[in-house]
Design a protein around this motif. Structure first.
Motif, PDB file in Angstrom:
ATOM      1  N   GLY A 114      34.177  22.429  40.091  1.00 26.53           N
ATOM      2  CA  GLY A 114      33.697  23.229  41.208  1.00 26.53           C
ATOM      3  C   GLY A 114      34.157  24.675  41.150  1.00 26.53           C
ATOM      4  N   ALA A 115      35.374  24.915  40.661  1.00 21.97           N
ATOM      5  CA  ALA A 115      35.885  26.280  40.573  1.00 21.97           C
ATOM      6  C   ALA A 115      35.095  27.100  39.563  1.00 21.97           C
ATOM      7  CB  ALA A 115      37.365  26.264  40.201  1.00 21.97           C
ATOM      8  N   VAL A 116      34.769  26.488  38.451  1.00 20.80           N
ATOM      9  CA  VAL A 116      33.990  27.194  37.428  1.00 20.80           C
ATOM     10  C   VAL A 116      32.567  27.421  37.916  1.00 20.80           C
ATOM     11  CG1 VAL A 116      33.058  27.055  35.088  1.00 20.80           C
ATOM     12  CG2 VAL A 116      35.423  26.377  35.527  1.00 20.80           C
ATOM     13  N   LYS A 117      31.997  26.415  38.581  1.00 18.51           N
ATOM     14  CA  LYS A 117      30.630  26.582  39.113  1.00 18.51           C
ATOM     15  C   LYS A 117      30.588  27.691  40.165  1.00 18.51           C
ATOM     16  CE  LYS A 117      26.670  24.123  41.031  1.00 18.51           C
ATOM     17  NZ  LYS A 117      26.344  25.221  41.979  1.00 18.51           N
ATOM     18  N   ALA A 118      31.603  27.738  41.031  1.00 24.64           N
ATOM     19  CA  ALA A 118      31.652  28.782  42.052  1.00 24.64           C
ATOM     20  C   ALA A 118      31.737  30.163  41.409  1.00 24.64           C
ATOM     21  CB  ALA A 118      32.850  28.559  42.968  1.00 24.64           C
ATOM     22  N   THR A 119      32.464  30.255  40.313  1.00 22.60           N
ATOM     23  CA  THR A 119      32.587  31.530  39.601  1.00 22.60           C
ATOM     24  C   THR A 119      31.257  31.921  38.966  1.00 22.60           C
ATOM     25  OG1 THR A 119      34.905  31.023  39.145  1.00 22.60           O
ATOM     26  CG2 THR A 119      33.882  32.764  37.825  1.00 22.60           C
ATOM     27  N   ALA A 120      30.589  30.950  38.356  1.00 21.84           N
ATOM     28  CA  ALA A 120      29.280  31.232  37.755  1.00 21.84           C
ATOM     29  C   ALA A 120      28.267  31.649  38.818  1.00 21.84           C
ATOM     30  CB  ALA A 120      28.785  30.000  36.994  1.00 21.84           C
ATOM     31  N   ASP A 121      28.310  30.993  39.975  1.00 26.26           N
ATOM     32  CA  ASP A 121      27.394  31.347  41.070  1.00 26.26           C
ATOM     33  C   ASP A 121      27.669  32.765  41.573  1.00 26.26           C
ATOM     34  OD1 ASP A 121      26.244  28.859  40.877  1.00 26.26           O
ATOM     35  OD2 ASP A 121      27.287  28.015  42.616  1.00 26.26           O
ATOM     36  N   ALA A 122      28.949  33.113  41.721  1.00 23.46           N
ATOM     37  CA  ALA A 122      29.307  34.450  42.189  1.00 23.46           C
ATOM     38  C   ALA A 122      28.889  35.514  41.178  1.00 23.46           C
ATOM     39  CB  ALA A 122      30.812  34.529  42.453  1.00 23.46           C
ATOM     40  N   TYR A 123      29.058  35.196  39.910  1.00 25.57           N
ATOM     41  CA  TYR A 123      28.691  36.132  38.844  1.00 25.57           C
ATOM     42  C   TYR A 123      27.180  36.388  38.851  1.00 25.57           C
ATOM     43  CZ  TYR A 123      28.734  38.157  34.110  1.00 25.57           C
ATOM     44  OH  TYR A 123      28.605  38.983  33.029  1.00 25.57           O
ATOM     45  N   SER A 124      26.415  35.314  39.082  1.00 33.49           N
ATOM     46  CA  SER A 124      24.949  35.431  39.063  1.00 33.49           C
ATOM     47  C   SER A 124      24.407  36.115  40.310  1.00 33.49           C
ATOM     48  CB  SER A 124      24.311  34.046  38.928  1.00 33.49           C
ATOM     49  OG  SER A 124      24.686  33.428  37.713  1.00 33.49           O
ATOM     50  N   SER A 125      25.005  35.796  41.466  1.00 37.77           N
ATOM     51  CA  SER A 125      24.478  36.318  42.725  1.00 37.77           C
ATOM     52  C   SER A 125      25.077  37.660  43.116  1.00 37.77           C
ATOM     53  CB  SER A 125      24.748  35.317  43.848  1.00 37.77           C
ATOM     54  OG  SER A 125      26.142  35.234  44.124  1.00 37.77           O
ATOM     55  N   GLY A 126      26.260  37.958  42.572  1.00 39.77           N
ATOM     56  CA  GLY A 126      26.953  39.181  42.974  1.00 39.77           C
ATOM     57  C   GLY A 126      27.659  39.062  44.306  1.00 39.77           C
ATOM     58  N   GLU A 127      27.739  37.839  44.847  1.00 36.27           N
ATOM     59  CA  GLU A 127      28.391  37.611  46.134  1.00 36.27           C
ATOM     60  C   GLU A 127      29.652  36.773  45.938  1.00 36.27           C
ATOM     61  OE1 GLU A 127      25.735  35.909  48.930  1.00 36.27           O
ATOM     62  OE2 GLU A 127      24.189  37.452  48.694  1.00 36.27           O
ATOM     63  N   MET A 128      30.791  37.320  46.350  1.00 32.20           N
ATOM     64  CA  MET A 128      32.070  36.628  46.222  1.00 32.20           C
ATOM     65  C   MET A 128      32.316  35.729  47.430  1.00 32.20           C
ATOM     66  SD  MET A 128      33.586  37.465  43.373  1.00 32.20           S
ATOM     67  CE  MET A 128      35.364  37.314  43.556  1.00 32.20           C
ATOM     68  N   PRO A 129      32.971  34.590  47.253  1.00 22.48           N
ATOM     69  CA  PRO A 129      33.335  33.757  48.404  1.00 22.48           C
ATOM     70  C   PRO A 129      34.429  34.429  49.218  1.00 22.48           C
ATOM     71  CG  PRO A 129      34.322  32.892  46.410  1.00 22.48           C
ATOM     72  CD  PRO A 129      33.413  34.002  45.974  1.00 22.48           C
ATOM     73  N   GLY A 130      34.618  33.954  50.436  1.00 17.26           N
ATOM     74  CA  GLY A 130      35.628  34.524  51.307  1.00 17.26           C
ATOM     75  C   GLY A 130      36.969  33.833  51.166  1.00 17.26           C
ATOM     76  N   GLY A 131      37.956  34.329  51.912  1.00 17.42           N
ATOM     77  CA  GLY A 131      39.283  33.728  51.919  1.00 17.42           C
ATOM     78  C   GLY A 131      39.942  33.733  50.551  1.00 17.42           C
ATOM     79  N   TYR A 132      40.843  32.789  50.369  1.00 17.37           N
ATOM     80  CA  TYR A 132      41.557  32.706  49.101  1.00 17.37           C
ATOM     81  C   TYR A 132      40.726  32.067  47.989  1.00 17.37           C
ATOM     82  CZ  TYR A 132      45.822  34.457  51.183  1.00 17.37           C
ATOM     83  OH  TYR A 132      46.756  35.269  51.795  1.00 17.37           O
ATOM     84  N   LEU A 133      39.566  31.519  48.330  1.00 16.77           N
ATOM     85  CA  LEU A 133      38.655  31.052  47.281  1.00 16.77           C
ATOM     86  C   LEU A 133      38.259  32.210  46.368  1.00 16.77           C
ATOM     87  CD1 LEU A 133      36.313  28.644  49.264  1.00 16.77           C
ATOM     88  CD2 LEU A 133      38.132  28.027  47.663  1.00 16.77           C
ATOM     89  N   LYS A 135      40.150  34.479  45.267  1.00 18.55           N
ATOM     90  CA  LYS A 135      41.174  34.639  44.229  1.00 18.55           C
ATOM     91  C   LYS A 135      40.945  33.682  43.076  1.00 18.55           C
ATOM     92  CE  LYS A 135      44.848  36.540  42.554  1.00 18.55           C
ATOM     93  NZ  LYS A 135      44.820  37.946  42.090  1.00 18.55           N
ATOM     94  N   ILE A 136      40.542  32.455  43.378  1.00 16.98           N
ATOM     95  CA  ILE A 136      40.253  31.487  42.313  1.00 16.98           C
ATOM     96  C   ILE A 136      39.114  31.997  41.440  1.00 16.98           C
ATOM     97  CG2 ILE A 136      39.406  29.156  41.824  1.00 16.98           C
ATOM     98  CD1 ILE A 136      40.905  28.250  44.348  1.00 16.98           C
ATOM     99  N   VAL A 137      38.052  32.490  42.077  1.00 15.64           N
ATOM    100  CA  VAL A 137      36.915  33.029  41.329  1.00 15.64           C
ATOM    101  C   VAL A 137      37.353  34.212  40.461  1.00 15.64           C
ATOM    102  CG1 VAL A 137      34.732  34.269  41.578  1.00 15.64           C
ATOM    103  CG2 VAL A 137      35.140  32.182  42.897  1.00 15.64           C
ATOM    104  N   GLU A 138      38.181  35.081  41.018  1.00  9.14           N
ATOM    105  CA  GLU A 138      38.663  36.228  40.250  1.00  9.14           C
ATOM    106  C   GLU A 138      39.438  35.788  39.003  1.00  9.14           C
ATOM    107  OE1 GLU A 138      40.948  38.343  43.118  1.00  9.14           O
ATOM    108  OE2 GLU A 138      39.211  39.385  43.981  1.00  9.14           O
ATOM    109  N   LEU A 139      40.222  34.721  39.143  1.00 10.37           N
ATOM    110  CA  LEU A 139      41.048  34.268  38.018  1.00 10.37           C
ATOM    111  C   LEU A 139      40.247  33.518  36.963  1.00 10.37           C
ATOM    112  CD1 LEU A 139      44.235  33.186  39.993  1.00 10.37           C
ATOM    113  CD2 LEU A 139      44.004  35.156  38.479  1.00 10.37           C
ATOM    114  N   VAL A 140      39.145  32.903  37.357  1.00  6.75           N
ATOM    115  CA  VAL A 140      38.296  32.200  36.384  1.00  6.75           C
ATOM    116  C   VAL A 140      37.331  33.163  35.691  1.00  6.75           C
ATOM    117  CG1 VAL A 140      36.545  30.381  36.094  1.00  6.75           C
ATOM    118  CG2 VAL A 140      38.458  30.009  37.654  1.00  6.75           C
TER     119      VAL A 140
END
Length: 209
Positions: A114-133, A135-140
């Motif tokens: 799920g962490a990798v998928k969330a990162t791929a989704d953010a990369y594709s959409s240009g929209e970062m998740p909120g909160g400390y999630l 940070k996980i996306v940034e690190l992946v």
């Protein structure tokens, strides 16, 4: 793989073989459940000497002691969502290496992360998740960029790339780990677990003592 170790496990080669043999038992439906009895519990009350450190994802479906068919005191566990690395993770891993003297670190990824998928989704959409999630996306993200640079688009192959990049990052970030890898007393091995069939595969084989 060789036969199961009969004495203390003190080398990366023996530790890796022991893990892979345990996974083979798990796959076959005939686990041995070693070191899970009352005697082992009592034996460990005064101290621990694990033979491997597993740095894995927090995913509830990837329980290392089960998939490698091990028991109490065998594995030193460090887990975060997407096995992302921060100072606390590095400190925990250095404890396992410097104090407990484990000869093997396994970076354990898994498909459908799920962490990798969330990162791929953010990369594709240009929209970062909120909160400390976020940070996980940034690190992946560095692993995702590495995968895309190599033409890797499929999510489970990105997961594999993330495990490999994380293994490299641990050695790059920690002089203590780098020193032990250089002198042959430690190996860092990236692996990937398949949720559907339970198999663990080695992604990058190091030179093992």
């Amino acid at each position: 793989m060789s036969e199961p170790a009969t004495g203390p496990i003190t080398t990366a080669h023996t530790a890796l073989d022991t893990l892979l043999l345990g996974n083979a038992r798990y796959l076959s439906g005939s686990p041995a459940h070693p070191n899970q009895d009352a005697h082992r519990r009592t034996e460990l009350a005064s101290g621990q000497k694990p033979f491997a450190l597993i740095f894995g994802c927090s995913d509830s479906r990837v329980a290392a002691e089960i998939i490698f068919d091990r028991g109490l005191g065998d594995l030193f566990m460090v887990r975060t969502a997407g096995h992302v690395v921060d100072d606390g993770v590095l400190g925990s891993i250095e404890f396992g290496v410097e104090v407990l003297e484990v000869p093997l670190i396994v970076v354990l990824g898994h498909d459908s992360c799920g962490a990798v998928k969330a990162t791929a989704d953010a990369y594709s959409s240009g929209e970062m998740p909120g909160g400390y999630l976020r940070k996980i996306v940034e690190l992946v993200t560095p692993s995702l960029i590495s995968a895309r640079r190599r033409g890797i688009e499929e999510i489970d192959e990105i997961v594999a790339e993330h495990a490999v990049q994380t293994a490299h990052l641990l050695v790059e970030r920690s002089p203590a780990l780098a020193k032990r890898v250089a002198n042959g007393t430690l190996a860092v091995v990236p692996m990937a677990y398949r949720l559907a069939d339970g198999e663990v595969r080695v992604l990058e084989a190091p030179a093992l003592a």
